[in-house]
Design an enzyme around this catalytic site. Structure first.
Site, PDB file in Angstrom:
ATOM      1  N   CYS A   1      25.253  68.550  57.372  1.00  0.00           N
ATOM      2  CA  CYS A   1      24.964  67.308  58.030  1.00  0.00           C
ATOM      3  C   CYS A   1      25.908  66.078  57.590  1.00  0.00           C
ATOM      4  O   CYS A   1      25.883  65.619  56.369  1.00  0.00           O
ATOM      5  CB  CYS A   1      23.464  67.009  57.663  1.00  0.00           C
TER       6      CYS A   1
ATOM      7  N   CYS B   1      10.132  69.979  63.120  1.00  0.00           N
ATOM      8  CA  CYS B   1      11.228  70.961  63.160  1.00  0.00           C
ATOM      9  C   CYS B   1      12.331  70.591  62.466  1.00  0.00           C
ATOM     10  O   CYS B   1      12.985  71.448  61.854  1.00  0.00           O
ATOM     11  CB  CYS B   1      11.510  70.944  64.827  1.00  0.00           C
TER      12      CYS B   1
ATOM     13  N   CYS C   1      19.623  63.705  64.915  1.00  0.00           N
ATOM     14  CA  CYS C   1      19.531  63.409  63.436  1.00  0.00           C
ATOM     15  C   CYS C   1      20.289  62.177  63.250  1.00  0.00           C
ATOM     16  O   CYS C   1      21.324  62.157  63.829  1.00  0.00           O
ATOM     17  CB  CYS C   1      19.967  64.564  62.621  1.00  0.00           C
TER      18      CYS C   1
ATOM     19  N   CYS D   1      72.843 108.541  48.351  1.00  0.00           N
ATOM     20  CA  CYS D   1      73.745 107.366  49.434  1.00  0.00           C
ATOM     21  C   CYS D   1      74.114 106.484  48.460  1.00  0.00           C
ATOM     22  O   CYS D   1      74.884 105.678  48.683  1.00  0.00           O
ATOM     23  CB  CYS D   1      72.950 106.807  50.715  1.00  0.00           C
TER      24      CYS D   1
ATOM     25  N   CYS E   1      16.299  72.513  70.859  1.00  0.00           N
ATOM     26  CA  CYS E   1      16.307  72.197  69.512  1.00  0.00           C
ATOM     27  C   CYS E   1      16.678  72.882  68.126  1.00  0.00           C
ATOM     28  O   CYS E   1      16.869  74.178  68.649  1.00  0.00           O
ATOM     29  CB  CYS E   1      14.417  72.226  69.273  1.00  0.00           C
TER      30      CYS E   1
ATOM     31  N   CYS F   1      13.244  75.189  66.372  1.00  0.00           N
ATOM     32  CA  CYS F   1      12.759  76.118  67.069  1.00  0.00           C
ATOM     33  C   CYS F   1      13.469  76.742  68.576  1.00  0.00           C
ATOM     34  O   CYS F   1      12.993  77.656  69.192  1.00  0.00           O
ATOM     35  CB  CYS F   1      11.400  75.764  67.565  1.00  0.00           C
TER      36      CYS F   1
ATOM     37  N   HIS G   1      20.359  72.995  57.544  1.00  0.00           N
ATOM     38  CA  HIS G   1      21.150  71.577  58.149  1.00  0.00           C
ATOM     39  C   HIS G   1      21.793  70.801  56.816  1.00  0.00           C
ATOM     40  O   HIS G   1      23.065  70.276  57.311  1.00  0.00           O
ATOM     41  CB  HIS G   1      20.381  71.045  59.264  1.00  0.00           C
TER      42      HIS G   1
ATOM     43  N   CYS H   1      12.502  68.396  68.113  1.00  0.00           N
ATOM     44  CA  CYS H   1      11.425  68.476  68.901  1.00  0.00           C
ATOM     45  C   CYS H   1      10.628  67.205  68.022  1.00  0.00           C
ATOM     46  O   CYS H   1      10.095  66.404  69.018  1.00  0.00           O
ATOM     47  CB  CYS H   1      10.529  69.595  69.289  1.00  0.00           C
TER      48      CYS H   1
ATOM     49  N   HIS I   1      67.792 103.053  52.290  1.00  0.00           N
ATOM     50  CA  HIS I   1      69.388 103.799  52.737  1.00  0.00           C
ATOM     51  C   HIS I   1      70.391 102.547  52.193  1.00  0.00           C
ATOM     52  O   HIS I   1      70.391 101.538  52.465  1.00  0.00           O
ATOM     53  CB  HIS I   1      69.469 104.072  54.016  1.00  0.00           C
TER      54      HIS I   1
ATOM     55  N   CYS J   1      23.946  62.321  61.163  1.00  0.00           N
ATOM     56  CA  CYS J   1      25.218  63.171  61.852  1.00  0.00           C
ATOM     57  C   CYS J   1      25.246  63.004  63.478  1.00  0.00           C
ATOM     58  O   CYS J   1      26.396  63.401  63.984  1.00  0.00           O
ATOM     59  CB  CYS J   1      25.303  64.719  61.507  1.00  0.00           C
TER      60      CYS J   1
END
Length: 1360
Positions: free
Chosen positions: A875, A863, A850, A548, A833, A836, A871, A859, A1207, A853
Site C-alpha cells: 500500500c 473485505c 483504498c 602446446c 474486489c 473476495c 495489502h 466491496c 590452447h 494508494c
C-alpha cells in the site's frame, strides 16, 4: 739399316736419344704445370682414367644433382681445390694435378653451385638444375651429342664482324684431327672430360667482350694473333664463315656487353678454346690500329718466357664490360636490397661502385687467377666494369658498399618501401645511357636464396611461364645482341606443366643458421642441405599431448636473435658449468642448442621436442607427463635452467640483501647488482634480467625500506573487468537539459567516488558538489556517498547525478530536498474486489478505492480488513516520472521559487496535457467541506509500508464511478491544436481514472502559476495568472507523514534537511481544469565524449597495466612485512619501480586470477600493446641514458580458452642483428606443427599472454669464443674432461634426434587445439587414462556445483 733395326728402333732407340727425349718431356711437363692459368693439357697416358677414378657416385632430386668424387683418404682442404663452373660444364682440379669435368646433360645454375668436403676423402658437388623436375638419364652428355646451337654470329653495332682467317702455319696435322672430331672442332668443347689426351684443362669460360677506343671512321685492322702474327680477314668463304660461327657462337653461356661512348668502339672478342695451342680456330684480338712497339715487345717477351699465348696484353687503361658476374641478392626488409658479388682478391684502391637512381656500376680490378682465367687476355691491371639496370628506383646517397676477402657487399636503399621481386630490370628497357644489356636467361638473383641458404627453384610450370615472358623480350632486342643472347633449351621444349605442383613457399629473407666454416681441421659439416623440406624458421613443433605451452615458449625463444646466434655455433660450450648442482650438467643447454638447429635447418616440417622435455622433467617433476601447464611458468624454469647451465660462477659466495639506510639510490642499486652478479653471471642474465626498486613503508612508524632486486620478466596486472554505467546528469538550474554520460568502472571494488571523479572532469564541477542516486520504480532507492560500493549496481540500473548549490558559493545555508512525482488518482483500473475477487455487478454496487494508494478496490470495509494483512506491504502511492534533487538557499525558499524548480525538473520525465475548460464540471468553491477531512485523514495516513502499522478501521474508503464511465475511451486532442507532447507508450488504461465522489480538495486554495508553462497547454497572456494550479506540493517529514504546503507569498518556507517533497499532479477528471499526465522517457542530450566508452570498456593499454604494476598497494595479512623498527609484522604499503631495463624485456599479462581452489577466472579483455616503439622512459627511474629505452615487439604467446582447458600459440619474427625495427624473417604464426605467415596487424589480439620486446640500439656483446680452459683457468686438467663430456652429450642428443621420427602431420595428433584429453600413451599404462578422465569428471562436477548453487545466491544478494 736393316729391317729389324728399323722395326725395333722406334721402341728401343739409342740410349742417349731416349734419355734426351725423356728429359725433354719432363721439362715440358714441368713448364706446363707451373704456369698459372695455362689452358693447355699435356697428353699423358696415365691421366686418361682420372675421370673414372675420381667419380664415385651421383644422384639427383627434383631440383639439384649431387656428384661425389673420391679424392683420397685424408682430409680435403677446400682452399686447395680449384673448381670452375658454367651453366653447361665444369672442371675440378686437385692439388696433385688430377682433374675431373665434362659437359652436363642439361644446364645448371652455375651461380648457386656448392663444393663441400665430406668424411673419408670425399668431395661433393651440389649442382642446382636450371630446369627443375627434369630427369637426367646421365650425368654427362655423350661425346657425339655435344653440338653447338647453330645460327649464332658475332655482331658489332648491328653489323656482322668479318670472318676470322685460320692461320696457315698452325699445325695442319692437328687441325685435321680436330676437323674430324666434331666435338673438338667447336669453339667450346667438353671440359675436363678426360676422354683422351689433349683434353682442355679448364672450363669453357663465358665470352667476354673487351672494348678499346679507336678513331672514328677507321676500320678494323690486323692485330697480334696467338703466335704473335696479325691474322688476316677472309671474305665470302664457306670455310671462313663456318670458322666464324664456331668461334662467335658458343652454346648457352656466351655473354657480351657493349659500352656506349661518343667515339666509335672496336669490338674485341676473346674466348678460351678447347686447345689453345693446337686448335685451328685460335682466338684473335680485333683492334682498330697496329699495336704499339712496346706492346709487341711485351708479347714477344711473354712468349719467350713460356707465357700463355692466348692471354691478352695487359694494359692499364683497358676496360672490360662484364655481362654477368657471379652474385646473389635478397631483399632485406621492405627498404633495402643486399647484393653480394663474389670476386676474390679485389684491389680496393682502384675499385669502386657508382650509384644512380636506376642502376649501379661496379668498377674493379682483381688478382684472382680463377677469375682471370675465365676472361682470357685479362690481367691484374685490367679494369672490369659491371653495370646493373635496377628494377625500381633507389636513393644513391644512402647506398653503401664494402669489400671483404671473398666478395663485395652492396646495400641498395629503395626509394619506396615495396617488394621488388627481382634485382635487374627487364632486358627490353636497356641500360642507362642507351647501351644494351644482355640479361641472363636464368632466374634473377633475387630468385635465389640469400647467402648461406639452399636453392629454392621455381616449379616447372612457373619456369615455363617465366621463359615465355622473356622470349619476346630477347627477340625484341636489335641485331647487335643477336650474337650475344644465347637460347636456352626451354625455348625449344617447354617443360610439361604439372597440375599437382604446390605453390611456392614464402621467400625467406634471412640466411639459415650458419655453421662453422669448413677448413682442413673441420670437415664434419652436416649433409642437411639436400634434406631441406621448408624454409629456415618455418619448422613447427609436434604436440606431444597438451604440450602446446612448451612449443609456444620454444618458438618465441628461438626467434630471440641474440639467443639464437649464441647457441648456433657451439661456442657456448666454453661457458657450460658442468659442476653446478642447480643445473643439468650442460644437458639442457646442449639439448636446447640441438633443438634450435633443428628449427633453423629447414630439414623438418615439424620436430619433436621430446628430448628437451625429458631433460626439463628430470629437474622439475611438475612437467612430467603430458598435462597442461602455464607457458610463463615453463618459460621461467627453462631460462633459469639455461642460466644455471651457463653460469660463469663456479663457487657462489654468500651475499646479503642490501638496504638503503639513507644512502643514494644509485649507490645502493649498483651495489645490489654487483652482489647479484657475484652469484649469477651468465649470458641469460646479460640478455634477459633487469632490476627494479622495491619501496616499503610501515603504516605505524613510517619506516621506509628500499631494496633493489633482479627480475626476469614483468608480471603486470590487468585492470579489473569494467562495466559501463549510464549516468544522467542534472545541472543546478532546470533550464539545462539533462546529459547522459557513460562511465566505465571496475566490476569489483568500485566506488561512487570513481563515477563522481569522472563526471567532475566532464562537467567541471567539484566532486563534493555532486550527488549520485539510484532510482528503482520511479523512486529513490538510495543516495550514494563517495565511499559507497557500486559492485551491486548493474548497467541496466538508472543512476542520476545532481549538481547541488555549494554553501560557499551561496554564503548561507542551502536546503537540499528530494522530490518524487505521483498522480492524484492512479491510472490503474479496478474491475473486481481485491479481497473476495467479486466483480462489480451494477452501478449501485460500486467498488470503493483504498484512500492510501488508490490502487485497489473493495466491496465494503469487511473485505478491506480481510485483505489488509496482504495489502499492507504494497500500500503505497503510485509514482510517475523520475525523482530529482533540488538545492535552494534558505532565504530564497519561497513557494513560487520551489514550484518553478519542481515544474522545470518534472517536465523532462512526464508528459502533461490540460484539456480545454468545460463549464459542466464542478468548481472548487462548490465542494463540500466535509470531504476535506476525508482527504486530510487519507493524506496523513499515506506513506510507505515501513512506518507504524495502521488499523483498518482508521482507513477511509471512497466510491468511484463504474469502470465503464471512467473515461477509458478518451483520446488525445488532434495534433493541430497546439504543441501536444508525444503520446507514444501512453495507453488508454493509463488515461482512465476514476473520479472521487464528494472528495474535493480544500476550498478556495489557489497556487500561483509557475513561470514555465506546461507543455501541451495553450493559454493566452491575460489568463496566465488566473488559472488553477496543475499540481500540489506535499511535505513528507521523517515519520513519513504528509502535509500540503501553503503559498505564503515571499515568505520563505520552513523546511528542514530531514524532509522530502511530493509533487502530486491534478489528474482527477471530475475537477475543474484537470490535467492528463503520464511517464515518458527522460529527455536528455548525449555526451559526445562518451560515444566510444562502451567500445573501450573491455579494452586496456599496456601503459595502464604498467601503471598498476608501479602503483602502491597494501600487503595482505599473510604477506605482512616485518618492520625492523616496530619489531612486528605490518601490512605495509609496497611499491615497485623499474630501475634497470634488460635488452630483452618479457612482459606477462596476468590474465589468470585464483581467488580460491574453486573460484578461478581468466580475463579475456583486449590489452592494446605497441608493436613498435614501446617507450618506458616514464616508468624507468634508474639509468639515465642518452638513448630512450625504446623497445620493439618480436614475439607474442597467445592463450585461447579458459582455466579448465585451452590452447597456446605463438607469433614471432626474427629481428635484424643490428636493428630491432627490421626483420630478417617476417611474422609467422606457430600453432604446434603448423607454421604460417601472418600480417603484423594480426599480432595484437585479446588472447595475448606473454610479450617479448627487444631494445633498440642496445646489442648484447657475445662472449669471445675461447677454450674451456681459458675461460676457467682454475679447472686445470678438468678442462679436457669437460670438453669431452660436452662432445659426448652432443653425440648422444644428435643420435636421439635422428632416431626421433617426424611429426605425424601439420596439425599434430591433437588437431589445432589441444583441449585436455588423454595423451598418446602405449597400452602399458591404461590406468593413467582412467585417472585422467576421473579428474576431469571431478572438475566438471565442481564447476556445475558453482553454477547451480553459488551463482543464484550471488545474483539474489544484490537485491537485498
Amino acid at each position: 739399316m736393316s729391317a729389324g733395326a728399323s722395326a725395333t728402333g722406334p721402341r728401343r732407340g739409342p740410349p742417349g736419344l731416349e734419355e734426351a727425349t725423356s728429359k725433354k718431356k719432363q721439362k715440358d711437363r714441368a713448364n706446363l704445370e707451373s704456369k698459372d692459368g695455362d689452358a693447355r693439357r699435356v697428353s699423358l697416358p696415365r691421366k686418361e682414367p682420372t675421370k673414372d677414378e675420381l667419380l664415385l657416385d651421383w644422384r639427383q632430386s627434383a631440383d639439384e644433382v649431387i656428384v661425389k668424387l673420391r679424392v683420397g683418404t685424408g682430409p680435403v682442404r677446400l682452399e686447395d681445390v680449384d673448381a670452375a663452373f658454367t651453366d653447361t660444364d665444369c672442371v675440378v682440379r686437385l692439388p696433385d694435378g688430377r682433374q675431373w669435368g665434362g659437359v652436363f646433360f642439361a644446364e645448371i645454375q652455375s651461380s648457386c653451385t656448392k663444393v663441400q668436403a665430406r668424411k673419408g676423402g670425399l668431395l661433393q658437388l651440389v649442382l642446382p638444375k636450371k630446369v627443375p623436375l627434369l630427369t637426367w638419364p646421365s650425368l654427362l652428355k655423350p661425346l657425339g651429342t655435344q653440338e653447338l646451337v647453330p645460327g649464332l654470329q658475332c655482331q658489332e653495332n648491328g653489323q656482322e664482324l668479318s670472318p676470322i682467317a685460320l692461320e696457315p702455319g698452325s699445325e695442319p696435322r692437328r687441325a685435321k684431327q680436330e676437323a674430324r672430331n666434331q666435338k673438338r672442332a667447336q669453339g667450346r668443347g667438353e671440359v675436363g672430360s678426360g676422354a683422351g689426351p689433349g683434353t682442355q684443362a679448364g672450363p669453357s669460360a663465358k665470352r667476354a667482350v673487351h672494348l678499346r677506343r679507336g678513331p672514328e671512321g677507321e676500320g678494323s685492322m690486323d692485330g697480334p694473333g696467338p703466335q704473335g702474327d696479325a691474322p688476316s680477314f677472309l671474305s665470302d668463304s664457306a670455310t671462313q664463315v663456318e670458322a666464324e660461327e664456331k668461334l662467335c657462337a658458343p652454346p648457352m653461356n656466351t655473354q657480351t656487353s657493349l659500352l656506349s661512348s661518343e667515339k666509335s668502339l672496336a669490338l674485341l672478342t676473346v674466348e678460351k678454346t678447347v686447345s689453345p695451342r693446337n686448335d685451328p680456330v685460335a682466338p684473335v684480338m680485333v683492334q682498330d690500329r697496329d699495336p704499339e712497339p712496346e706492346q709487341e715487345d711485351q708479347v714477344k717477351e711473354e712468349m719467350a718466357l713460356g707465357a700463355d699465348p692466348t692471354a691478352l696484353v695487359e694494359e692499364p687503361e683497358s676496360m672490360v664490360n662484364l655481362a654477368f658476374v657471379k652474385n646473389d641478392s635478397y631483399e632485406k626488409g621492405p627498404d633495402s636490397v643486399v647484393v653480394h658479388v663474389y670476386v676474390k682478391e679485389i684491389r680496393r684502391d682502384s675499385s669502386r661502385v657508382l650509384f644512380r637512381e636506376q642502376d649501379f656500376t661496379l668498377i674493379f680490378q682483381t688478382r684472382d687467377g680463377n677469375f682471370l682465367r675465365l676472361h682470357p687476355g685479362c690481367g691484374p691491371h685490367t679494369i672490369f666494369r659491371w653495370q646493373v639496370k635496377l628494377r625500381n628506383l633507389i636513393e644513391p646517397e644512402q647506398c653503401t658498399f664494402c669489400f671483404t676477402a671473398s666478395r663485395i657487399d652492396i646495400c641498395l636503399r629503395k626509394r619506396q618501401s615495396q617488394r621488388w621481386g627481382g634485382l635487374e630490370a627487364p632486358a627490353t628497357r636497356g641500360a642507362v645511357g642507351g647501351a644494351k644489356v644482355a640479361v641472363p636467361t636464368g632466374p634473377t638473383p633475387l630468385d635465389s636464396t640469400p647467402p648461406g641458404g639452399g636453392p629454392h627453384p621455381l616449379t616447372g610450370q612457373e619456369e615455363a611461364r617465366a621463359v615465355e615472358k622473356e622470349k619476346p623480350k630477347a627477340r625484341s632486342e636489335d641485331s647487335g645482341l643477336d650474337g650475344v643472347v644465347a637460347r636456352t633449351p626451354l625455348e625449344h621444349v617447354a617443360p610439361k606443366p604439372d597440375p599437382h605442383l604446390a605453390s611456392p613457399k614464402p621467400t625467406c629473407m634471412v640466411p639459415p643458421m650458419p655453421h662453422s666454416p669448413v677448413s682442413g681441421d673441420s670437415v664434419e659439416e652436416d649433409e642437411e642441405e639436400e634434406k631441406k623440406v621448408c624454409l629456415p624458421g618455418f619448422t613447427g613443433l609436434v604436440n606431444l599431448g597438451n604440450t602446446c605451452f612448451m612449443n609456444s615458449v620454444i618458438q618465441s625463444l628461438s626467434n630471440t636473435r641474440e639467443l639464437r646466434d649464441f647457441f648456433h655455433d657451439r661456442s657456448f660450450e666454453a661457458e657450460i658449468n658442468y659442476n653446478n648442482p642447480l643445473g643439468t650438467g650442460g644437458r639442457l643447454a646442449i639439448g636446447f642448442a640441438v633443438l634450435l638447429r633443428a628449427l633453423w635447418k629447414g630439414t623438418h616440417q615439424a620436430f619433436q621436442p621430446s628430448k628437451l622435455k625429458a631433460i626439463v622433467a628430470s629437474k622439475a617433476s611438475q612437467f612430467t607427463g603430458y598435462a597442461q601447464h602455464d607457458a610463463q611458468e615453463f618459460m621461467a624454469f627453462l631460462l633459469d635452467g639455461l642460466h644455471e647451465d651457463l653460469n660463469r660462477i663456479q663457487n657462489k659466495p654468500y651475499t646479503e640483501t642490501v638496504d638503503s639506510d639513507g644512502r643514494p639510490d644509485e649507490v645502493v642499486a649498483e651495489e645490489a647488482w654487483q652482489r647479484h652478479k657475484m652469484r649469477n653471471d651468465s649470458f641469460i642474465v646479460d640478455l634477459f634480467q633487469g632490476q627494479y626498486k622495491s619501496k616499503l613503508v610501515c603504516p605505524v612508524c613510517a619506516k621506509v625500506s628500499i631494496t633493489f632486486d633482479p627480475f626476469l620478466y614483468l608480471p603486470v596486472p590487468l585492470p579489473q573487468k569494467q562495466k559501463v554505467l549510464p549516468i544522467f546528469y542534472f545541472a543546478r538550474e532546470p533550464h539545462s537539459k539533462p546529459i547522459k554520460f557513460l562511465v566505465s568502472v571496475s566490476k569489483e571494488n568500485s566506488s561512487a567516488s570513481e563515477v563522481l571523479d569522472s563526471l567532475s572532469q566532464s562537467v567541471h564541477v567539484k566532486p563534493e558538489n555532486l550527488r549520485l542516486a539510484e532510482v528503482i520504480k520511479n523512486r529513490f532507492h538510495r543516495v550514494f556517498l563517495p565511499s559507497h560500493s557500486l559492485d551491486a549496481v548493474s548497467p541496466t540500473d538508472v543512476l542520476l547525478c545532481f549538481e547541488l548549490l555549494s554553501p560557499e558559493l551561496a554564503k548561507e545555508r542551502v536546503v537540499v530536498l528530494e522530490v518524487q512525482q505521483r498522480p492524484q488518482v492512479p491510472s490503474i483500473p479496478i474491475s473486481k474486489c481485491a479481497a473476495c475477487q467479486r466483480k462489480q455487478q451494477s452501478e449501485e454496487e460500486k467498488l470503493k478505492r483504498c484512500t492510501r494508494c488508490y490502487r485497489v478496490g473493495y466491496c465494503n470495509q469487511f473485505c478491506q480488513k480481510t485483505h489488509w494483512p496482504d495489502h499492507k506491504g504494497l500500500c503505497r502511492p503510485e509514482n510517475i516520472g523520475y525523482p530529482f534533487l533540488v538545492s535552494v538557499p534558505a532565504s530564497r525558499l519561497t513557494y513560487a521559487r520551489l514550484a518553478q524548480l519542481l515544474e522545470g525538473y518534472a517536465r523532462y520525465s512526464v508528459s502533461v496535457f490540460q484539456p480545454p475548460f468545460q463549464p459542466g464540471r464542478m468548481a472548487l468553491e462548490s465542494q463540500s467541506p466535509g470531504c476535506t477531512t476525508l482527504l486530510s485523514t487519507s493524506s496523513l495516513e499515506a506513506g510507505d509500508s515501513e512506518r507504524e502499522p495502521i488499523q483498518p478501521s482508521e482507513l477511509q474508503l471512497v466510491t468511484p464511478v463504474a469502470e465503464g464511465d471512467t473515461g477509458a475511451h478518451r483520446v488525445w486532442p488532434p495534433a493541430d491544436r497546439g504543441p501536444v507532447p508525444s503520446t507514444s507508450g501512453l495507453s488508454s488504461e493509463m488515461l482512465a481514472s476514476g473520479p472521487i465522489e464528494g472528495c474535493p480538495l480544500l476550498a478556495g486554495e489557489r497556487v500561483s502559476r509557475p513561470e514555465a508553462a506546461v507543455p501541451g497547454y495553450q493559454h493566452s497572456s491575460e489568463s496566465v495568472n488566473t488559472h488553477t494550479p496543475q499540481f500540489f506540493i506535499y511535505k513528507i517529514d521523517a515519520s513519513n507523514r504528509e502535509q500540503r504546503l501553503e503559498d505564503k507569498g515571499e515568505t520563505p518556507l520552513e523546511l528542514g534537511d530531514d524532509c522530502s517533497l511530493a509533487l502530486v499532479w491534478r489528474n482527477n477528471e471530475r475537477l475543474q481544469e484537470f490535467v492528463l499526465v503520464a511517464s515518458k522517457e527522460l529527455e536528455c542530450a548525449e555526451d559526445p565524449g562518451s560515444a566510444g566508452e562502451a567500445a573501450r570498456a573491455g579494452h586496456f593499454t599496456l601503459d595502464q597495466c604498467l601503471n598498476l604494476f608501479t602503483r602502491p598497494e597494501v600487503l595482505a595479512p599473510e604477506e605482512a612485512w616485518y618492520c625492523p623498527q616496530c619489531k612486528q609484522h605490518r601490512e605495509a604499503s609496497k611499491q615497485l619501480l623499474l630501475w634497470r631495463l634488460p635488452n630483452v624485456l618479457i612482459v606477462q599479462l596476468k590474465r589468470f586470477s585464483f581467488r580460491s581452489f574453486i573460484w578461478r577466472d581468466k580475463i579475456n579483455d583486449l590489452v592494446e600493446f605497441p608493436v613498435r616503439n614501446l617507450d618506458l622512459s616514464k616508468f624507468c627511474i634508474g639509468q639515465k641514458e642518452e638513448q630512450l629505452p625504446s623497445y620493439d615487439l618480436y614475439a607474442v604467446i597467445n592463450h585461447y580458452g579458459g582455466m579448465i582447458g585451452g590452447h597456446y600459440t605463438a607469433c614471432a619474427r626474427l629481428p635484424n642483428d643490428r636493428s630491432s625495427q627490421r626483420s630478417d624473417v617476417g611474422w609467422r604464426l606457430f600453432d604446434d606443427s603448423t607454421v604460417t605467415t601472418v600480417d603484423e596487424s594480426q599480432v595484437v589480439t585479446r588472447y595475448a599472454y606473454v610479450l617479448f620486446y627487444r631494445r633498440r640500439n642496445s646489442p648484447v656483446e657475445r662472449p669471445p669464443r675461447a677454450s674451456h680452459s681459458e675461460h676457467h683457468p682454475d679447472l686445470g686438467p678438468a678442462a679436457e674432461a669437460a670438453a669431452s663430456q660436452a662432445s659426448r652429450i652432443w653425440q648422444e642428443l644428435e643420435a636421439e634426434e635422428e632416431m626421433v621420427p617426424e611429426g605425424p602431420g601439420p596439425l599434430g595428433p591433437w588437431g589445432p587445439q589441444d583441449w585436455v584429453g588423454p595423451p598418446p600413451r602405449g597400452p602399458t599404462t591404461p590406468d593413467e587414462g582412467c585417472l585422467r578422465y576421473f579428474v576431469l569428471g571431478t572438475v566438471a562436477a565442481l564447476v556445475a556445483l558453482v553454477l547451480n548453487v553459488f551463482y543464484p545466491l550471488v545474483s539474489q544478494s544484490r537485491w537485498r
